[in-house]
Design a protein around this motif. Structure first.
Motif, PDB file in Angstrom:
ATOM      1  N   GLU A   1     -64.067  49.635  15.955  1.00  0.00           N
ATOM      2  CA  GLU A   1     -64.918  48.585  16.288  1.00  0.00           C
ATOM      3  C   GLU A   1     -64.400  47.504  16.719  1.00  0.00           C
ATOM      4  OE1 GLU A   1     -68.177  49.541  15.892  1.00  0.00           O
ATOM      5  OE2 GLU A   1     -67.642  51.436  15.161  1.00  0.00           O
ATOM      6  N   ILE A   2     -63.391  46.995  16.374  1.00  0.00           N
ATOM      7  CA  ILE A   2     -62.563  45.817  16.773  1.00  0.00           C
ATOM      8  C   ILE A   2     -62.346  46.045  18.328  1.00  0.00           C
ATOM      9  CG2 ILE A   2     -60.423  44.564  16.711  1.00  0.00           C
ATOM     10  CD1 ILE A   2     -60.520  44.865  13.789  1.00  0.00           C
ATOM     11  N   SER A   3     -61.744  47.221  18.477  1.00  0.00           N
ATOM     12  CA  SER A   3     -61.278  47.491  20.166  1.00  0.00           C
ATOM     13  C   SER A   3     -62.435  47.327  20.968  1.00  0.00           C
ATOM     14  CB  SER A   3     -60.650  48.976  20.090  1.00  0.00           C
ATOM     15  OG  SER A   3     -61.485  49.881  19.839  1.00  0.00           O
ATOM     16  N   LYS A   4     -63.635  47.758  20.454  1.00  0.00           N
ATOM     17  CA  LYS A   4     -64.711  47.701  21.450  1.00  0.00           C
ATOM     18  C   LYS A   4     -65.413  46.219  21.719  1.00  0.00           C
ATOM     19  CE  LYS A   4     -66.473  52.182  20.207  1.00  0.00           C
ATOM     20  NZ  LYS A   4     -67.495  52.879  19.594  1.00  0.00           N
ATOM     21  N   SER A   5     -64.675  45.151  20.954  1.00  0.00           N
ATOM     22  CA  SER A   5     -65.357  43.828  20.777  1.00  0.00           C
ATOM     23  C   SER A   5     -64.611  42.882  21.701  1.00  0.00           C
ATOM     24  CB  SER A   5     -65.211  43.329  19.261  1.00  0.00           C
ATOM     25  OG  SER A   5     -65.960  44.285  18.532  1.00  0.00           O
ATOM     26  N   GLU A   6     -65.103  41.696  22.297  1.00  0.00           N
ATOM     27  CA  GLU A   6     -64.590  40.786  23.107  1.00  0.00           C
ATOM     28  C   GLU A   6     -64.558  39.368  22.238  1.00  0.00           C
ATOM     29  OE1 GLU A   6     -64.127  41.178  26.358  1.00  0.00           O
ATOM     30  OE2 GLU A   6     -64.543  42.995  26.343  1.00  0.00           O
ATOM     31  N   LEU A   7     -64.992  39.040  21.417  1.00  0.00           N
ATOM     32  CA  LEU A   7     -64.792  38.044  20.511  1.00  0.00           C
ATOM     33  C   LEU A   7     -64.722  38.243  19.039  1.00  0.00           C
ATOM     34  CD1 LEU A   7     -64.382  34.950  21.132  1.00  0.00           C
ATOM     35  CD2 LEU A   7     -66.808  34.531  21.224  1.00  0.00           C
ATOM     36  N   LEU A   8     -63.930  37.822  18.251  1.00  0.00           N
ATOM     37  CA  LEU A   8     -63.615  38.233  16.903  1.00  0.00           C
ATOM     38  C   LEU A   8     -63.870  36.926  16.190  1.00  0.00           C
ATOM     39  CD1 LEU A   8     -60.598  40.843  17.369  1.00  0.00           C
ATOM     40  CD2 LEU A   8     -63.178  41.355  17.122  1.00  0.00           C
ATOM     41  N   VAL A   9     -64.583  36.805  15.148  1.00  0.00           N
ATOM     42  CA  VAL A   9     -64.915  35.505  14.364  1.00  0.00           C
ATOM     43  C   VAL A   9     -64.095  35.680  13.143  1.00  0.00           C
ATOM     44  CG1 VAL A   9     -66.635  34.198  13.302  1.00  0.00           C
ATOM     45  CG2 VAL A   9     -67.213  35.532  15.468  1.00  0.00           C
ATOM     46  N   VAL A  10     -63.409  34.682  12.741  1.00  0.00           N
ATOM     47  CA  VAL A  10     -62.880  34.407  11.424  1.00  0.00           C
ATOM     48  C   VAL A  10     -63.293  33.036  10.939  1.00  0.00           C
ATOM     49  CG1 VAL A  10     -60.563  33.566  12.674  1.00  0.00           C
ATOM     50  CG2 VAL A  10     -60.593  34.696  10.316  1.00  0.00           C
ATOM     51  N   CYS A  11     -63.532  32.823   9.792  1.00  0.00           N
ATOM     52  CA  CYS A  11     -63.913  31.708   9.129  1.00  0.00           C
ATOM     53  C   CYS A  11     -63.150  31.465   7.838  1.00  0.00           C
ATOM     54  CB  CYS A  11     -65.508  31.877   8.737  1.00  0.00           C
ATOM     55  SG  CYS A  11     -66.691  32.145   9.842  1.00  0.00           S
ATOM     56  N   SER A  12     -62.801  30.186   7.848  1.00  0.00           N
ATOM     57  CA  SER A  12     -62.213  29.423   6.689  1.00  0.00           C
ATOM     58  C   SER A  12     -63.153  29.292   5.785  1.00  0.00           C
ATOM     59  CB  SER A  12     -61.263  28.590   7.112  1.00  0.00           C
ATOM     60  OG  SER A  12     -60.233  27.986   6.155  1.00  0.00           O
ATOM     61  N   VAL A  13     -62.774  28.309   4.977  1.00  0.00           N
ATOM     62  CA  VAL A  13     -63.817  27.571   3.909  1.00  0.00           C
ATOM     63  C   VAL A  13     -64.194  26.186   4.280  1.00  0.00           C
ATOM     64  CG1 VAL A  13     -63.700  27.012   1.501  1.00  0.00           C
ATOM     65  CG2 VAL A  13     -62.691  29.115   2.295  1.00  0.00           C
ATOM     66  N   ASN A  14     -65.513  26.045   4.065  1.00  0.00           N
ATOM     67  CA  ASN A  14     -66.012  24.645   4.622  1.00  0.00           C
ATOM     68  C   ASN A  14     -66.132  24.075   3.397  1.00  0.00           C
ATOM     69  OD1 ASN A  14     -67.309  22.570   6.093  1.00  0.00           O
ATOM     70  ND2 ASN A  14     -69.135  23.680   5.960  1.00  0.00           N
ATOM     71  N   TYR A  15     -64.881  23.535   2.819  1.00  0.00           N
ATOM     72  CA  TYR A  15     -64.684  22.713   1.471  1.00  0.00           C
ATOM     73  C   TYR A  15     -63.487  21.841   1.802  1.00  0.00           C
ATOM     74  CZ  TYR A  15     -65.252  22.110  -3.271  1.00  0.00           C
ATOM     75  OH  TYR A  15     -65.614  21.631  -4.619  1.00  0.00           O
ATOM     76  N   ALA A  16     -63.480  20.556   1.204  1.00  0.00           N
ATOM     77  CA  ALA A  16     -62.523  19.777   1.326  1.00  0.00           C
ATOM     78  C   ALA A  16     -61.284  20.069   0.699  1.00  0.00           C
ATOM     79  CB  ALA A  16     -62.977  18.284   0.953  1.00  0.00           C
ATOM     80  N   GLU A  17     -59.923  19.852   1.350  1.00  0.00           N
ATOM     81  CA  GLU A  17     -58.684  20.179   0.651  1.00  0.00           C
ATOM     82  C   GLU A  17     -58.595  21.756   0.572  1.00  0.00           C
ATOM     83  OE1 GLU A  17     -57.893  17.592  -2.655  1.00  0.00           O
ATOM     84  OE2 GLU A  17     -58.316  15.968  -1.552  1.00  0.00           O
ATOM     85  N   SER A  18     -59.078  22.518   1.285  1.00  0.00           N
ATOM     86  CA  SER A  18     -59.037  23.702   1.106  1.00  0.00           C
ATOM     87  C   SER A  18     -58.720  24.508   2.607  1.00  0.00           C
ATOM     88  CB  SER A  18     -60.215  24.451   0.735  1.00  0.00           C
ATOM     89  OG  SER A  18     -60.575  24.002  -0.556  1.00  0.00           O
ATOM     90  N   ASP A  19     -57.670  23.920   3.171  1.00  0.00           N
ATOM     91  CA  ASP A  19     -57.362  24.084   4.487  1.00  0.00           C
ATOM     92  C   ASP A  19     -55.868  24.838   4.438  1.00  0.00           C
ATOM     93  OD1 ASP A  19     -59.349  22.933   5.718  1.00  0.00           O
ATOM     94  OD2 ASP A  19     -58.247  21.008   5.754  1.00  0.00           O
ATOM     95  N   ASP A  20     -55.472  25.323   3.322  1.00  0.00           N
ATOM     96  CA  ASP A  20     -54.365  26.234   3.401  1.00  0.00           C
ATOM     97  C   ASP A  20     -54.393  27.345   3.195  1.00  0.00           C
ATOM     98  OD1 ASP A  20     -55.210  25.756   0.931  1.00  0.00           O
ATOM     99  OD2 ASP A  20     -53.356  24.872  -0.016  1.00  0.00           O
ATOM    100  N   ILE A  21     -55.386  28.144   3.616  1.00  0.00           N
ATOM    101  CA  ILE A  21     -55.685  29.466   3.566  1.00  0.00           C
ATOM    102  C   ILE A  21     -55.704  30.085   5.000  1.00  0.00           C
ATOM    103  CG2 ILE A  21     -57.201  31.306   2.757  1.00  0.00           C
ATOM    104  CD1 ILE A  21     -58.211  29.212   0.739  1.00  0.00           C
ATOM    105  N   VAL A  22     -54.900  31.025   5.320  1.00  0.00           N
ATOM    106  CA  VAL A  22     -55.046  31.788   6.495  1.00  0.00           C
ATOM    107  C   VAL A  22     -55.659  33.269   6.261  1.00  0.00           C
ATOM    108  CG1 VAL A  22     -53.711  32.794   8.646  1.00  0.00           C
ATOM    109  CG2 VAL A  22     -53.369  30.512   7.769  1.00  0.00           C
TER     110      VAL A  22
END
Length: 433
Positions: A326-347
């Motif tokens: 399914e990924i191989s057929k895609s053009e744009l892959l969406v990844v979302c972090s967390v919309n929360y303060a001081e929670s930017d240390d997650i990949v």
């Protein structure tokens, strides 16, 4: 010459599915290839949110897997609850159980408020606390009967680290604590709005683990920076990807999201942008294909923006082999972090899965987050703040026009993140402690 021996204590192991199992499944396999005698310790009758029996076949036959018997509280709790998703989170209780100031769950019943309070008072650090002592006792005996050069504990659940801490204090084993997610600063803990005393307990336990272990691994650079003042031997170890995913031609401009999406990750502007482009451009409407794969929070599906999208597909969790197609057929892959303060240390681990396809990645994250930084560092796409509408729209439309014009992505694969190469760095670290 005897092989070097390594033990890995992990809750998630095949047949578990999802990203939680992939990190040490891959690293264990490659450590075995590098000459380590790998012993994996996991548990009997675990409660996994996702099962994927295909992962069983991925385990290197030379790895010795031992299952420890212990009391699984989520299994016990399920007998008294109709809430099937109660165990579908690392800590046993997910963000749907967030509690407000007066002690009632947002939109939830008094019964579930009681369950959260039960966790708060009696299930520290998480719902797998009853596996700490069985793990400690079993591994102590195992280490006394078998030569083991180093033990790695991986969390969440962070109960695994507390078992490692007890072993370190008792028998002085060389010990590495692997943090796949933050601990005291983890957004799920924040959402639960815990008692001050509980917050301090998490911070104290995290401090003791970091100061006692011989080394620590993190999955983001900023978390490593936060840990360095408590353990100078803290290393950033990205999860990486196992193999390249070759592209498959597809007649649609496919935008794909894979993995669970919690309400706190809802990319509301993405839905609104897609709605505008669909309504304003007939050819875009004819060529767009929106695919969501995994567990999508119902509140997202009911949100104002998402309900504006006229056509999409939601597919249930699928084995990695199928997802790769399914990924191989895609053009744009969406990844979302967390919309929360001081929670930017997650990949998110999903980022590396996407990276293996060399397709364009669309990140939704706070400015300056680790996710944003690694997207730009790898030149794998663009990242936008949750509030950014116009730039997001322009990027999607640019990718769409490139698709229509037949322009291919000529970016080279970043082989630094190949799991076999990452494991070579792990080998150097654990050989030195």
């Amino acid at each position: 010459m005897n092989k070097k021996s390594i033990g890995i204590l992990t809750y998630y192991w095949p047949p578990a599915g999802g990203s939680g199992v992939q990190r040490w499944l891959r690293f264990s396999n490659y450590l075995s290839d590098l000459g380590w005698d790998v012993h994996v310790f996991t548990f009997k009758n675990p409660k996994y949110p996702i099962l994927d029996k295909s992962t069983i076949k991925e385990v290197n036959p030379s790895i010795k897997v031992t299952k420890i018997k212990g009391f699984e509280f989520p299994n016990f709790l399920k007998k008294f609850s109709n809430e099937e998703s109660i165990h579908h989170h690392h800590n046993g209780f997910g963000p749907n159980y967030a509690m407000n100031k007066v002690g009632l769950l947002r939109g939830k019943s008094v019964e579930k408020s009681f369950i959260l309070m039960l966790r708060e008072l009696f299930l520290f650090p998480d719902a797998r606390k009853f596996l700490i002592n069985p793990s400690y006792k079993f591994l102590k005996q195992y280490c006394q009967n078998n030569n083991m050069d180093v033990l790695i504990t991986t969390g969440p659940p962070h109960s695994m680290h507390l078992a490692g801490l007890k072993l370190k204090k008792d028998i002085g084993i060389n010990w590495i604590a692997d943090f796949r997610d933050p601990w005291s600063n983890f957004f799920q803990n924040k959402l639960m709005n815990q008692l001050d005393s509980t917050i301090k307990k998490h911070e104290a336990a995290e401090n003791e683990v970091l100061k006692s272990c011989d080394a620590a691994f993190t999955t983001s650079e900023s978390l490593r920076t936060k840990f360095l003042n408590r353990n100078s031997k803290t290393f950033y170890i990205p999860s990486g990807f196992e193999q390249k995913i070759d592209p498959i031609s597809h007649d649609k401009f496919r935008i794909l999201y894979a993995g669970s999406m919690k309400d706190i990750q809802n990319p509301e502007n993405l839905w609104l942008v897609l709605h505008e482009l669909i309504e304003s451009d007939k050819t875009f409407k004819e060529n767009i294909e929106i695919i969501l794969i995994g567990n999508i929070d119902r509140r997202i599906l009911r949100s104002r923006g998402f309900k504006k999208i006229p056509d999409y597909k939601i597919l249930s969790y699928m084995p990695k082999k199928n997802l790769n197609i399914e990924i191989s057929k895609s053009e744009l892959l969406v990844v979302c972090s967390v919309n929360y303060a001081e929670s930017d240390d997650i990949v998110p681990g999903k980022f590396f899965h996407y990276l293996s396809s060399n397709k364009n990645i669309l990140g939704i994250s706070n400015k300056g987050s680790d996710l944003e930084k690694i997207i730009y560092q790898t030149k794998s796409g663009m990242s936008f703040e949750y509030s950014n509408y116009e730039d997001l729209k322009n990027y999607i439309y640019k990718c769409y026009n490139n698709f229509i014009d037949g322009k291919k992505n000529e970016r080279e694969y970043d082989m630094n993140y190949l799991s076999s190469n990452v494991t070579k760095e792990i080998d150097k670290i654990i050989s030195s402690i």
